[in-house]
Design an enzyme around this catalytic site. Sequence first.
Site, mmCIF file in Angstrom:
data_model
loop_
_atom_site.group_PDB
_atom_site.id
_atom_site.type_symbol
_atom_site.label_atom_id
_atom_site.label_comp_id
_atom_site.label_asym_id
_atom_site.label_seq_id
_atom_site.Cartn_x
_atom_site.Cartn_y
_atom_site.Cartn_z
ATOM 1 N N SER A 30 21.913 49.278 8.358
ATOM 2 C CA SER A 30 22.966 50.431 8.112
ATOM 3 C C SER A 30 24.334 50.547 8.412
ATOM 4 C CB SER A 30 21.902 51.432 7.990
ATOM 5 O OG SER A 30 20.929 51.759 7.396
ATOM 6 N N LYS A 54 19.556 38.252 1.649
ATOM 7 C CA LYS A 54 17.871 38.571 1.607
ATOM 8 C C LYS A 54 18.340 37.589 -0.016
ATOM 9 C CE LYS A 54 18.204 42.581 4.521
ATOM 10 N NZ LYS A 54 17.385 43.999 4.521
ATOM 11 N N GLU A 87 16.830 45.166 15.506
ATOM 12 C CA GLU A 87 16.633 46.008 14.149
ATOM 13 C C GLU A 87 15.324 47.121 13.844
ATOM 14 O OE1 GLU A 87 19.273 43.650 10.587
ATOM 15 O OE2 GLU A 87 17.036 43.069 10.969
ATOM 16 N N HIS A 96 12.583 38.442 10.175
ATOM 17 C CA HIS A 96 12.661 40.016 9.971
ATOM 18 C C HIS A 96 10.945 41.228 9.673
ATOM 19 C CE1 HIS A 96 14.926 42.344 6.891
ATOM 20 N NE2 HIS A 96 16.144 42.326 8.093
HETATM 21 O O1 LIG Z 1 17.752 44.188 7.165
HETATM 22 C C1 LIG Z 1 18.875 43.953 7.780
HETATM 23 C C2 LIG Z 1 19.473 43.218 7.683
HETATM 24 O O2 LIG Z 1 19.027 41.605 7.985
HETATM 25 C C3 LIG Z 1 19.819 45.139 7.196
HETATM 26 O O3 LIG Z 1 20.024 45.389 6.369
HETATM 27 P P1 LIG Z 1 21.246 46.807 5.981
HETATM 28 O O4 LIG Z 1 22.669 46.403 6.679
HETATM 29 O O5 LIG Z 1 21.324 46.567 4.285
HETATM 30 O O6 LIG Z 1 20.395 48.179 6.365
#
Ligand SMILES: O=C(CO)COP(=O)(O)O
Length: 266
Positions: free
Chosen positions: A214, A13, A169, A102
């Site tokens: 997560s 990110k 996701e 995303h």
């Molecule tokens: O958005 C994500 C991966 O693209 C997941 O984020 P987390 O693993 O921090 O929950």
Amino acid sequence: MDVSPKLVIGNWKMNGLRDQTVQLATAVAEGARSLPDDVKLVICPPFTQLERVSDILGKLGPDPKLQLGAQDCHTASSGAHTGEISADMLADVGVKYVLLGHSERRQNFGETDALIRCKVQAAEAAGLVPVVCIGETMAERQDGRAATVLASQIDGSLTDNFNGVLAYEPVWAIGSGVTPSRDELERTLFLLRGLLQSRLKMDDIRVPILYGGSVTPAQAPTILSIGVLGGVLVGSASLEAKSFLRIAEAASLRLSSQPLSGPYRS
Ligand SMILES: O=C(CO)COP(=O)(O)O
């Protein structure tokens, strides 16, 4: 059972200044070398760090187990699009994978399925592997609309000959510390396979389906024990090499069937 390598993708990110990036990329690259061939890693730094990470990976020599990914691309290959980065530019610095759609981009930047499909086309044209993210919100889940939402995201954002990766996701699982139960995730994966079969008009679907939201070293063994799962997309736990590599170990059938040991265990 599916024997293709499990994919473990780290989405960094908007994280990564120079020193932190060098440390993290070097540690992941070194650790990846001792992983078996049944697991493949991809790291997706922010745009500003792509070339640096590409150089780090290049200096250590080519390692097909670890590849470079980006977090987004534009629909056009070049032109008057201030502030944007094209798929060709990504390929030019050694990127092989690109995350598209995303939920943070869908929610915060108004990305629609139609736009995401154009980005998928651009990625495919540049020779990149598109990783298309889909997932329902908590409200959609509570209203019993998750399956409809996932179906329309698959219909709208994939190309007819899509040959990339699908990442499921659930928005409610991202950054929340909450994950679906193993049973629930398994049911959703079967649903997604069926949706892919009808979208791509194929019985034999080769599109790996990843789970994201997560994923931690503690959760990973349970999640990755689902045979049909193609791998995981990891957010915050990918910002620490040790955690990311432990998740990668859990993805390896060879390592996860042995007692926990190895350099990343604490
Ligand atoms: O958005 C994500 C991966 O693209 C997941 O984020 P987390 O693993 O921090 O929950």
